[in-house]
Motif scaffolding. Sequence first.
Motif, short mmCIF file in Angstrom:
data_model
loop_
_atom_site.label_atom_id
_atom_site.label_comp_id
_atom_site.label_asym_id
_atom_site.label_seq_id
_atom_site.Cartn_x
_atom_site.Cartn_y
_atom_site.Cartn_z
N GLY A 5 -11.62 -1.40 -2.67
CA GLY A 5 -12.11 -2.55 -2.19
C GLY A 5 -11.24 -3.62 -2.85
N LEU A 15 -7.92 -1.55 -2.35
CA LEU A 15 -7.80 -1.87 -1.00
C LEU A 15 -6.37 -3.08 -1.18
N SER A 36 -7.68 -10.09 3.66
CA SER A 36 -7.65 -8.55 3.36
C SER A 36 -7.02 -8.34 4.78
N VAL A 50 -10.57 -4.49 7.69
CA VAL A 50 -11.75 -4.85 6.54
C VAL A 50 -11.92 -6.01 6.08
N ASN A 91 0.99 -1.26 -0.32
CA ASN A 91 0.30 -0.23 0.29
C ASN A 91 0.95 1.00 -0.34
N LYS A 112 -14.09 -1.39 1.15
CA LYS A 112 -14.51 0.19 2.42
C LYS A 112 -15.15 1.30 1.91
#
Lengths: 156, 156
Positions: free
Chosen positions: B54, A112, B125, B129, A93, B150
Amino acid sequence: MDVSYVNPFVVSTIETLQKMLNIEGKAGKLSLKDSSLHSYDVTGVIGLTGEAAGSICLSFPQEVAFKAVTALLGMPVTMMGDEVTDGIGELVNIVAGNAKQYLTKYNLSISLPKVVVGRNHSVASMSGVPTIVVPIVSSLGEFAMEISLKTPEVKK
Amino acid sequence: MDVSYVNPFVVSTIETLQKMLNIEGKAGKLSLKDSSLHSYDVTGVIGLTGEAAGSICLSFPQEVAFKAVTALLGMPVTMMGDEVTDGIGELVNIVAGNAKQYLTKYNLSISLPKVVVGRNHSVASMSGVPTIVVPIVSSLGEFAMEISLKTPEVKK
């Protein structure tokens, strides 16, 4: 093939190692991925959208993932679990988030992260979407940064 | 927790089975994922960005992936290779693309798919989340649609 987008991800990976893990890393020789040749134990993957679309992966042998998360958390991690998946997800990330600052022309958004765990898994892109593999060599051991990005220049 | 975003992905998965594979599918009981409990052999994953962020995954046992790609291509596929990874990637791409039409309030963009191959891998994940797992039951066998999103409502 325009691969000018690769360097920002390499720089971001090296910077993330320095800032988050206090580890010096070096990029090895870039190659165009032949999907049959690369397998890993832990992979953090994050999607990229915007004027270009694709994803980046940070892929680790298990022991190197443990060492990376140990350095990130400042406490020993020697078993697979949430610390490892959260840690590797956080690293990918940060790498993606930093890199997009250098790639403003693509106006990238990042999804994500997901983290894949499984001995000797491989990660393929669709045929026709080139993936560049960058080996990252550090005192942790070697891991791979893989970038697949379909840029406007190569869109049909 | 607002999970109204789940149904469009379920509907899109069932529609994609019908339209692309000519297969009837049904959704089983939804559950909140406990990452330790689910492992698969082939997973197509695609990132989602926009007002929500997501990813979705379609995760298969190997034999079910072969049957799905056989139905998609109209020719027998019995070995792992580009047909399988391209086929599963195409399916998750179509599922995500269709679902976003029903979720205009989130203004979603989708990344390019990646396809993970490896016996008994799991996909996590980040902590915090939530991931909803939807078993999809069909004549191909059972596979899983997993959605992590999210949404603004649950953002801190």
